[in-house]
Design a protein around this motif. Structure first.
Motif, PDB file in Angstrom:
ATOM      1  N   ASN A   7      12.364  -0.415  -7.755  1.00  0.00           N
ATOM      2  CA  ASN A   7      11.465  -0.115  -8.959  1.00  0.00           C
ATOM      3  C   ASN A   7      10.239  -0.199  -8.840  1.00  0.00           C
ATOM      4  O   ASN A   7       9.464   0.276  -9.318  1.00  0.00           O
ATOM      5  N   GLN A   8       9.619  -1.384  -7.911  1.00  0.00           N
ATOM      6  CA  GLN A   8       8.070  -1.503  -7.655  1.00  0.00           C
ATOM      7  C   GLN A   8       8.024  -1.199  -6.217  1.00  0.00           C
ATOM      8  O   GLN A   8       8.041  -2.337  -5.422  1.00  0.00           O
ATOM      9  N   PRO A   9       7.641  -0.201  -5.606  1.00  0.00           N
ATOM     10  CA  PRO A   9       7.413   0.053  -4.175  1.00  0.00           C
ATOM     11  C   PRO A   9       6.693  -0.581  -3.659  1.00  0.00           C
ATOM     12  O   PRO A   9       5.351  -1.034  -4.376  1.00  0.00           O
ATOM     13  N   LEU A  10       6.564  -0.888  -2.415  1.00  0.00           N
ATOM     14  CA  LEU A  10       5.586  -1.737  -1.747  1.00  0.00           C
ATOM     15  C   LEU A  10       4.313  -0.980  -1.535  1.00  0.00           C
ATOM     16  O   LEU A  10       3.159  -1.323  -1.642  1.00  0.00           O
ATOM     17  N   LEU A  11       4.275   0.625  -1.387  1.00  0.00           N
ATOM     18  CA  LEU A  11       3.210   1.243  -1.188  1.00  0.00           C
ATOM     19  C   LEU A  11       2.831   1.573  -2.862  1.00  0.00           C
ATOM     20  O   LEU A  11       2.936   2.892  -3.218  1.00  0.00           O
ATOM     21  N   SER A  12       2.365   0.756  -3.553  1.00  0.00           N
ATOM     22  CA  SER A  12       2.337   1.058  -4.964  1.00  0.00           C
ATOM     23  C   SER A  12       1.044   2.081  -5.132  1.00  0.00           C
ATOM     24  O   SER A  12       0.903   2.542  -6.316  1.00  0.00           O
ATOM     25  N   ILE A 324       3.591  -6.613   9.454  1.00  0.00           N
ATOM     26  CA  ILE A 324       3.161  -6.358   8.157  1.00  0.00           C
ATOM     27  C   ILE A 324       3.846  -7.016   6.894  1.00  0.00           C
ATOM     28  O   ILE A 324       3.324  -7.525   6.164  1.00  0.00           O
ATOM     29  N   MET A 325       5.152  -7.262   7.089  1.00  0.00           N
ATOM     30  CA  MET A 325       5.981  -7.628   6.168  1.00  0.00           C
ATOM     31  C   MET A 325       5.741  -9.096   6.070  1.00  0.00           C
ATOM     32  O   MET A 325       5.607  -9.821   5.007  1.00  0.00           O
ATOM     33  N   GLU A 326       5.505  -9.783   7.323  1.00  0.00           N
ATOM     34  CA  GLU A 326       5.175 -11.553   7.468  1.00  0.00           C
ATOM     35  C   GLU A 326       3.630 -11.447   6.587  1.00  0.00           C
ATOM     36  O   GLU A 326       3.445 -12.583   5.916  1.00  0.00           O
ATOM     37  N   GLU A 327       2.882 -10.772   6.659  1.00  0.00           N
ATOM     38  CA  GLU A 327       1.492 -10.667   6.007  1.00  0.00           C
ATOM     39  C   GLU A 327       1.797 -10.532   4.467  1.00  0.00           C
ATOM     40  O   GLU A 327       0.959 -11.447   3.817  1.00  0.00           O
ATOM     41  N   PHE A 328       2.468  -9.836   4.331  1.00  0.00           N
ATOM     42  CA  PHE A 328       2.881  -9.486   2.823  1.00  0.00           C
ATOM     43  C   PHE A 328       3.494 -10.704   1.967  1.00  0.00           C
ATOM     44  O   PHE A 328       3.029 -11.021   0.965  1.00  0.00           O
ATOM     45  N   GLN A 335       6.136 -14.970  -4.950  1.00  0.00           N
ATOM     46  CA  GLN A 335       7.368 -14.397  -4.539  1.00  0.00           C
ATOM     47  C   GLN A 335       7.950 -13.329  -5.498  1.00  0.00           C
ATOM     48  O   GLN A 335       9.345 -13.275  -5.930  1.00  0.00           O
ATOM     49  N   SER A 336       7.000 -12.495  -6.184  1.00  0.00           N
ATOM     50  CA  SER A 336       7.409 -11.613  -7.069  1.00  0.00           C
ATOM     51  C   SER A 336       7.712 -10.228  -6.483  1.00  0.00           C
ATOM     52  O   SER A 336       8.214  -9.364  -7.174  1.00  0.00           O
ATOM     53  N   GLY A 337       7.533 -10.039  -5.103  1.00  0.00           N
ATOM     54  CA  GLY A 337       7.527  -9.005  -4.485  1.00  0.00           C
ATOM     55  C   GLY A 337       6.573  -7.858  -4.858  1.00  0.00           C
ATOM     56  O   GLY A 337       6.565  -6.785  -3.999  1.00  0.00           O
ATOM     57  N   THR A 338       5.486  -8.212  -5.298  1.00  0.00           N
ATOM     58  CA  THR A 338       4.343  -7.420  -5.739  1.00  0.00           C
ATOM     59  C   THR A 338       3.112  -8.177  -5.231  1.00  0.00           C
ATOM     60  O   THR A 338       3.195  -9.576  -5.374  1.00  0.00           O
ATOM     61  N   LEU A 339       2.148  -7.753  -5.093  1.00  0.00           N
ATOM     62  CA  LEU A 339       0.800  -8.312  -4.720  1.00  0.00           C
ATOM     63  C   LEU A 339      -0.228  -8.015  -5.972  1.00  0.00           C
ATOM     64  O   LEU A 339      -0.238  -6.985  -6.525  1.00  0.00           O
ATOM     65  N   SER A 340      -1.051  -9.079  -6.572  1.00  0.00           N
ATOM     66  CA  SER A 340      -1.861  -9.078  -7.602  1.00  0.00           C
ATOM     67  C   SER A 340      -3.267  -9.742  -7.107  1.00  0.00           C
ATOM     68  O   SER A 340      -3.378 -10.482  -6.268  1.00  0.00           O
ATOM     69  N   LEU A 346      -4.762 -17.089  -4.844  1.00  0.00           N
ATOM     70  CA  LEU A 346      -3.905 -18.181  -4.436  1.00  0.00           C
ATOM     71  C   LEU A 346      -3.747 -18.229  -2.885  1.00  0.00           C
ATOM     72  O   LEU A 346      -3.759 -19.455  -2.302  1.00  0.00           O
ATOM     73  N   ALA A 347      -3.760 -17.196  -2.477  1.00  0.00           N
ATOM     74  CA  ALA A 347      -3.245 -17.180  -0.625  1.00  0.00           C
ATOM     75  C   ALA A 347      -4.676 -17.869  -0.231  1.00  0.00           C
ATOM     76  O   ALA A 347      -4.644 -18.601   0.788  1.00  0.00           O
ATOM     77  N   GLN A 348      -5.863 -17.198  -0.662  1.00  0.00           N
ATOM     78  CA  GLN A 348      -7.051 -17.899  -0.174  1.00  0.00           C
ATOM     79  C   GLN A 348      -7.424 -19.183  -0.051  1.00  0.00           C
ATOM     80  O   GLN A 348      -8.053 -19.799   0.623  1.00  0.00           O
TER      81      GLN A 348
END
Length: 354
Positions: A7-12, A324-328, A335-340, A346-348
């Motif tokens: 529903n929410q592809p990685l290549l948004s 790449i998936m490890e970095e994602f 852990q929502s499956g998307t990046l915002s 938070l990661a920084q």
């Protein structure tokens, strides 16, 4: 990949972000747009950024490339050190001599390009050891430094060639750059072939006029030199000839090596294009869909389909995808499956605290 990847592809970036309405008449086909390129100019240093970039329309002798100074320094160190060393043992080198300093520079060039005519030969333990050391360092200089310099010059000349080909057509700079990008290896091959022809003609004429060889012997000497055969029965024996040889031997041998490299690139590019065409034209099967379903949710998203096709084309490997998936996953803090933007912040913050 999260379970809601379908529903929410990685290549948004591929998906139109406009929210879908509940209109029943609205088309169900997903709309796509081009993904923006990463802002490389802000994160790469000039040396890395200029490595594979498209050459600008500036003059060949315009603003110097960052590597030019490095090449000049290494070449000066090699020739300067070699000249001093071989000048100091000039009495231990036999052969046809003209000027002591010129002969030392000439001997360095003949050694580093592995031409080895035999017109100047080491004749002592010290001179032979020096020759052994300088031949290895010279080969490294030609292979790793001067070849990059020649590659950059070929790119600059490549733009001039394509511009000349489209001179009588109403083609803008953008279209010219696209043409260069799609036929980069072929144009480089043409440019270097022209350079080789110029070197062959110039060397043959020079040997005929200055060294007083007949045309066949001059052409024979040119070919044996450029291919680094260096039989030694024909070589540069006059003062003027060796001044010319210092520059001509270096540029001609490097140009020939680059030409064969570009020929190999053209053949590799043809095979790659044939593979891409086969991948894009063959029919998908259920086995392909199963292999493309990375998250095993029973459906293949646009991101999964793109990744699978790229893997088939040989452009990426499973190791690339895994890294790449490890970095994602590291960036996907919630852990929502998307990046915002909040995930990035938070990661920084977590990296700073650690």
């Amino acid at each position: 990949m999260a379970s809601n990847g379908a529903n929410q592809p990685l290549l948004s970036g591929l998906v139109d972000p406009t929210p879908q309405t509940n209109n029943k008449d609205a088309p169900k086909r997903r709309r796509f747009r081009r993904c923006k390129s990463a802002p490389l100019a802000d994160v790469l240093d000039p040396e890395i950024k200029g490595k594979d970039s498209i050459p600008s329309s500036g003059s060949i002798f315009g603003k110097p490339h960052p590597n030019f100074m490095k090449v000049a320094v290494y070449l000066s160190m090699y020739l300067g050190g070699g000249t001093i060393c071989f000048y100091s043992v000039r009495n231990q080198i036999e052969g046809t001599k003209t000027d002591a300093i010129l002969d030392s520079v000439y001997f360095c060039i003949v050694t580093m390009t592995t031409v080895g005519y035999g017109d100047l030969v080491p004749n002592s333990v010290l001179s032979k050891l020096l020759a052994c050391g300088f031949v290895f360092s010279g080969m490294g200089l030609v292979g790793f430094i001067l070849s990059k310099f020649a590659d950059y010059l070929a790119e600059k000349q490549e733009f001039l060639l394509v511009t000349a080909l489209h001179k009588h057509q109403n083609v803008g700079t953008t279209n010219i750059l696209k043409d260069i990008e799609s036929n980069k290896a072929r144009y480089k091959c043409i440019v270097m072939l022209i350079n080789l022809v110029v070197h062959i003609v110039a060397g043959t004429i020079f040997l005929f006029v200055v060294e007083k060889m007949n045309l066949i012997d001059a052409f024979y000497c040119v070919c044996s030199t450029m291919t680094t055969l260096g039989y030694g029965d024909r070589s540069f024996s006059t003062t003027g000839g060796r001044v010319f040889a210092v520059f001509w031997i270096l540029t001609s041998t490097v140009s020939l090596g680059q030409f064969f490299l570009y020929v190999a690139e053209v053949n590799t590019e043809k095979r790659q294009k044939a593979l891409v065409k086969w991948v894009l034209t063959r029919r998908m099967t259920n086995v392909d869909l199963e292999a493309a379903d990375i998250d095993d949710d029973g459906v293949v998203s646009a991101a999964e389909f793109v990744i699978y096709k790229l893997k088939e084309m040989g452009k990426i490997s499973q190791d690339d995808v895994s890294q790449i998936m490890e970095e994602f996953e590291d960036l996907d803090v919630d852990q929502s499956g998307t990046l915002s933007p909040s995930d990035i912040i938070l990661a920084q913050d977590s990296q700073t605290k650690s």
